[in-house]
Design an enzyme around this catalytic site. Structure first.
Site, mmCIF file in Angstrom:
data_model
loop_
_atom_site.group_PDB
_atom_site.id
_atom_site.type_symbol
_atom_site.label_atom_id
_atom_site.label_comp_id
_atom_site.label_asym_id
_atom_site.label_seq_id
_atom_site.Cartn_x
_atom_site.Cartn_y
_atom_site.Cartn_z
ATOM 1 N N HIS A 1 -20.806 -15.638 18.119
ATOM 2 C CA HIS A 1 -20.737 -16.501 19.306
ATOM 3 C C HIS A 1 -21.544 -15.848 20.412
ATOM 4 C CE1 HIS A 1 -19.329 -19.024 22.520
ATOM 5 N NE2 HIS A 1 -18.729 -19.797 21.644
ATOM 6 N N ARG B 1 -25.826 -22.368 18.187
ATOM 7 C CA ARG B 1 -25.387 -20.996 18.480
ATOM 8 C C ARG B 1 -26.279 -19.896 17.937
ATOM 9 N NH1 ARG B 1 -18.891 -21.786 17.775
ATOM 10 N NH2 ARG B 1 -18.731 -22.947 19.702
ATOM 11 N N HIS C 1 -17.606 -14.402 15.160
ATOM 12 C CA HIS C 1 -16.761 -15.504 15.616
ATOM 13 C C HIS C 1 -16.237 -16.388 14.487
ATOM 14 C CE1 HIS C 1 -15.228 -18.543 18.278
ATOM 15 N NE2 HIS C 1 -16.026 -19.469 17.779
HETATM 16 C C1 FAD Z 1 -11.491 -17.733 20.622
HETATM 17 C C2 FAD Z 1 -11.799 -18.830 19.665
HETATM 18 C C3 FAD Z 1 -12.138 -20.087 20.126
HETATM 19 C C4 FAD Z 1 -12.430 -21.117 19.244
HETATM 20 N N1 FAD Z 1 -12.703 -22.364 19.729
HETATM 21 C C5 FAD Z 1 -12.881 -23.392 18.859
HETATM 22 C C6 FAD Z 1 -13.047 -24.736 19.321
HETATM 23 O O1 FAD Z 1 -12.981 -25.005 20.506
HETATM 24 N N2 FAD Z 1 -13.242 -25.719 18.395
HETATM 25 C C7 FAD Z 1 -13.287 -25.467 17.056
HETATM 26 O O2 FAD Z 1 -13.488 -26.391 16.276
HETATM 27 N N3 FAD Z 1 -13.130 -24.201 16.596
HETATM 28 C C8 FAD Z 1 -12.907 -23.168 17.454
HETATM 29 N N4 FAD Z 1 -12.718 -21.902 16.974
HETATM 30 C C9 FAD Z 1 -12.649 -21.716 15.529
HETATM 31 C C10 FAD Z 1 -11.327 -22.287 15.023
HETATM 32 O O3 FAD Z 1 -10.321 -21.987 15.970
HETATM 33 C C11 FAD Z 1 -10.938 -21.727 13.683
HETATM 34 O O4 FAD Z 1 -11.985 -21.834 12.777
HETATM 35 C C12 FAD Z 1 -9.757 -22.503 13.130
HETATM 36 O O5 FAD Z 1 -8.734 -22.576 14.095
HETATM 37 C C13 FAD Z 1 -9.222 -21.850 11.878
HETATM 38 O O6 FAD Z 1 -8.013 -22.468 11.569
HETATM 39 P P1 FAD Z 1 -7.265 -22.100 10.239
HETATM 40 O O7 FAD Z 1 -6.042 -22.926 10.221
HETATM 41 O O8 FAD Z 1 -8.193 -22.182 9.099
HETATM 42 O O9 FAD Z 1 -6.890 -20.538 10.413
HETATM 43 P P2 FAD Z 1 -6.077 -19.759 11.530
HETATM 44 O O10 FAD Z 1 -5.829 -20.559 12.726
HETATM 45 O O11 FAD Z 1 -6.749 -18.445 11.689
HETATM 46 O O12 FAD Z 1 -4.666 -19.515 10.843
HETATM 47 C C14 FAD Z 1 -4.568 -18.681 9.708
HETATM 48 C C15 FAD Z 1 -3.113 -18.530 9.345
HETATM 49 O O13 FAD Z 1 -3.014 -17.859 8.102
HETATM 50 C C16 FAD Z 1 -2.010 -16.865 8.178
HETATM 51 N N5 FAD Z 1 -2.266 -15.906 7.118
HETATM 52 C C17 FAD Z 1 -3.386 -15.186 6.863
HETATM 53 N N6 FAD Z 1 -3.213 -14.448 5.752
HETATM 54 C C18 FAD Z 1 -1.974 -14.732 5.281
HETATM 55 C C19 FAD Z 1 -1.215 -14.303 4.156
HETATM 56 N N7 FAD Z 1 -1.704 -13.424 3.269
HETATM 57 N N8 FAD Z 1 0.055 -14.786 3.991
HETATM 58 C C20 FAD Z 1 0.585 -15.670 4.889
HETATM 59 N N9 FAD Z 1 -0.106 -16.132 5.966
HETATM 60 C C21 FAD Z 1 -1.357 -15.662 6.153
HETATM 61 C C22 FAD Z 1 -2.115 -16.366 9.592
HETATM 62 O O14 FAD Z 1 -0.932 -15.705 9.947
HETATM 63 C C23 FAD Z 1 -2.290 -17.706 10.315
HETATM 64 O O15 FAD Z 1 -1.031 -18.337 10.445
HETATM 65 C C24 FAD Z 1 -12.409 -20.863 17.844
HETATM 66 C C25 FAD Z 1 -12.062 -19.605 17.374
HETATM 67 C C26 FAD Z 1 -11.736 -18.596 18.263
HETATM 68 C C27 FAD Z 1 -11.335 -17.257 17.730
#
Ligand code: FAD
Length: 489
Positions: A236, A277, A334
């Site tokens: 990012h 980006r 990021h």
């Molecule tokens: C600061 C920031 C800002 C962002 N802004 C945006 C935005 O505005 N728009 C956008 O589209 N994207 C944005 N992104 C990217 C986006 O937030 C992420 O790609 C997305 O939220 C990922 O969601 P997810 O559900 O895949 O994983 P996550 O939200 O990372 O959740 C992963 C989950 O898995 C769990 N987990 C991991 N390993 C294990 C395990 N072995 N056993 C049990 N649980 C486990 C964790 O505890 C967590 O609950 C941003 C990212 C960041 C860091």
């Protein structure tokens, strides 16, 4: 005499679907399955506030403006992805994202509205028009996942295993039949949906919460699933640097969409702030390298602070007032475009095992994700995977395996990854990572070595040109340890 305790009973939970991870993708997948009448077990290792989803700022991309269309959204996605986006995945995302926003509203999520009461749409880099739905200004992730987790907590059909970490995918006769947790509990299910998030926190300079270590990728690979595109880590462009307590804090691109400008050491603009980006991060890196400085400046003094209260507040708390001062920023790891190979229903190469959200790689993001497409992806593909997993057969499981100990990356591994697989890579640096003790570091290095070209987020100083022969070609690591390119459309 040492006291001897009887062994802990190894509790087995029966569910139709097991979901691992409670970020946006996992919560929505669990709710979708429960709304279809299924019994769901949801395993979540970390508290809500430590998921990347909770930290998301900008919003959710969806073609909702009157002059927008799913085709136009897809074209922007493909342009940003640098001739590597899998068109079929982008078409599904862009077609379904508007319906997802409507469904979230139906579930009670309140998005920001303009003065006419219509959804307010933000502008971010690489989008050809305003397309990003947000909540609480730049508190979108927090608002949305808080609401979804409250619904999950109320849902009778969802059993939440809080503070529990999945340590292995349970397989029998070549198919996934459940999952095993570190605490000895196991879940037997017809389908397992991995929603474990990304791996950007493996890089020492990152915008991500500490739990984003790509554990799900290792679990899936261990169970026989293929991984793809691990060389593509998005850096990012505007993460805060040099401010105590806020290192790596993200300043959302939506602020540039409202007019914030990037300035070099001489106070000059040097890049189109709303380019994709990879382009902006690279331009910043080049300015930093040329000047020998560790940051450039983001000038957001003209931006209405009321639009982004949590970013302005966080900076002010740290002693920097962005309404009057310039913000020092530099790129940080990021978002991982790569992950567990999954089809348009989230199915991995192991029957019964699904992957969604940032842990998955459908090829949707190509070599450079379009801003705010990842939350849309979490919801669109989370729902599709939950529905597909419900059609899996019930398999006789046998006994669950004993949970193995999960590897932990050291500080040294994380720093090595930043140094040798950071924004600009060389063969020499990547070779150094091949003996790293953390398996995912070795896999990233292997993928980055294979891709002898520069494309999107993957910049090879020793191969500075893009190789058109590799358009649409994804690097894939198969379970038999072979590695090569596959063409996805
Ligand atoms: C600061 C920031 C800002 C962002 N802004 C945006 C935005 O505005 N728009 C956008 O589209 N994207 C944005 N992104 C990217 C986006 O937030 C992420 O790609 C997305 O939220 C990922 O969601 P997810 O559900 O895949 O994983 P996550 O939200 O990372 O959740 C992963 C989950 O898995 C769990 N987990 C991991 N390993 C294990 C395990 N072995 N056993 C049990 N649980 C486990 C964790 O505890 C967590 O609950 C941003 C990212 C960041 C860091």
């Amino acid at each position: 005499m040492p006291v001897r305790y009887p062994p802990m009973p190894r509790e087995r939970i029966e569910a139709e679907i097991a979901v691992v991870g409670a970020g946006a993708a996992g919560l929505y997948a669990a709710l979708t399955a429960a709304r279809a009448g299924a019994r769901v077990a949801l395993v979540s290792a970390t508290p809500l506030a430590r998921t990347a989803s909770y930290w998301a700022q900008g919003g959710i991309a969806a073609a909702l403006a009157v002059d927008d269309s799913p085709d136009r959204h897809r074209e922007d996605t493909e342009r940003a992805g640098r001739a590597l986006v899998r068109t079929s995945a982008a078409a599904v995302l862009c077609r379904d994202a508007p319906g997802i926003v409507a469904d979230l509203e139906g579930l009670g999520v309140h998005f920001d509205a303009d003065r006419h009461g219509n959804l307010a749409l933000g502008l971010e880099g690489g989008h050809s028009l305003r397309r990003v739905v947000h909540a609480g200004g730049s508190a979108t992730g927090r608002r949305v996942v808080r609401h979804l987790s409250a619904l999950v907590a109320e849902a009778e059909r969802i059993e939440v295993l809080e503070g529990s970490r999945a340590a292995a995918v349970w397989t029998a006769d070549g198919r996934c039949v459940g999952v095993v947790c570190e605490d000895g509990r196991s879940i037997h299910a017809r389908g397992v949906v991995l929603a474990t998030g990304g791996s950007a926190a493996l890089w020492s300079r990152t915008t991500n919460p500490p739990g984003s270590l790509g554990i799900g990728l290792l679990l899936a690979h261990e169970a026989g699933a293929a991984l793809a595109d691990l060389e593509f880590m998005q850096f990012h462009p505007t993460a805060v640097t040099g401010i105590t307590g806020r290192e790596g804090f993200l300043v959302t691109e939506a602020i540039r969409g409202e007019g914030a400008r990037l300035l070099d050491a001489g106070g000059e603009r040097f890049v189109d702030e709303l380019a994709p980006r990879d382009e902006v991060a690279r331009a910043i890196w080049e300015r930093m390298t040329a000047s020998g400085l560790t940051s450039v400046h983001l000038d957001m003094r003209e931006v209405d602070p009321l639009l982004f209260p949590n970013v302005v507040g966080a900076l002010q708390e740290a002693g920097l007032d962005p309404t009057r001062e310039l913000v020092p920023v530099a790129p940080a790891a990021h978002y991982g475009m790569g992950g567990i190979v999954s089809d348009l229903d989230g199915a991995t190469t192991v029957p019964g095992l699904y992957a969604v959200g940032e842990s998955a790689c459908t090829g949707l993001h190509g070599a450079n994700r379009l801003a705010s497409n990842s939350l849309s992806e979490c919801f669109v593909f989370g729902a599709r995977a939950a529905r597909a997993a419900l059609s899996e057969p019930h398999a006789a499981p046998g006994e669950p395996p004993v949970a193995p100990e999960l590897p932990v990356p050291s500080r040294a591994s994380r720093e090595a990854l930043w140094r040798d697989a950071g924004l600009v890579r060389t063969r020499e640096g990547l070779e150094r990572l091949r003996d790293d003790p953390y398996p995912l570091v070795r896999l990233v290095a292997a993928h980055a070595l294979l891709r002898e070209e520069t494309r999107g987020a993957h910049i090879r100083a020793d191969f500075p040109a893009t190789d058109p022969a590799l358009d649409l070609h994804h690097s894939v690591s198969r379970p038999d340890a072979s590695r090569g390119y596959e063409r996805w459309t």
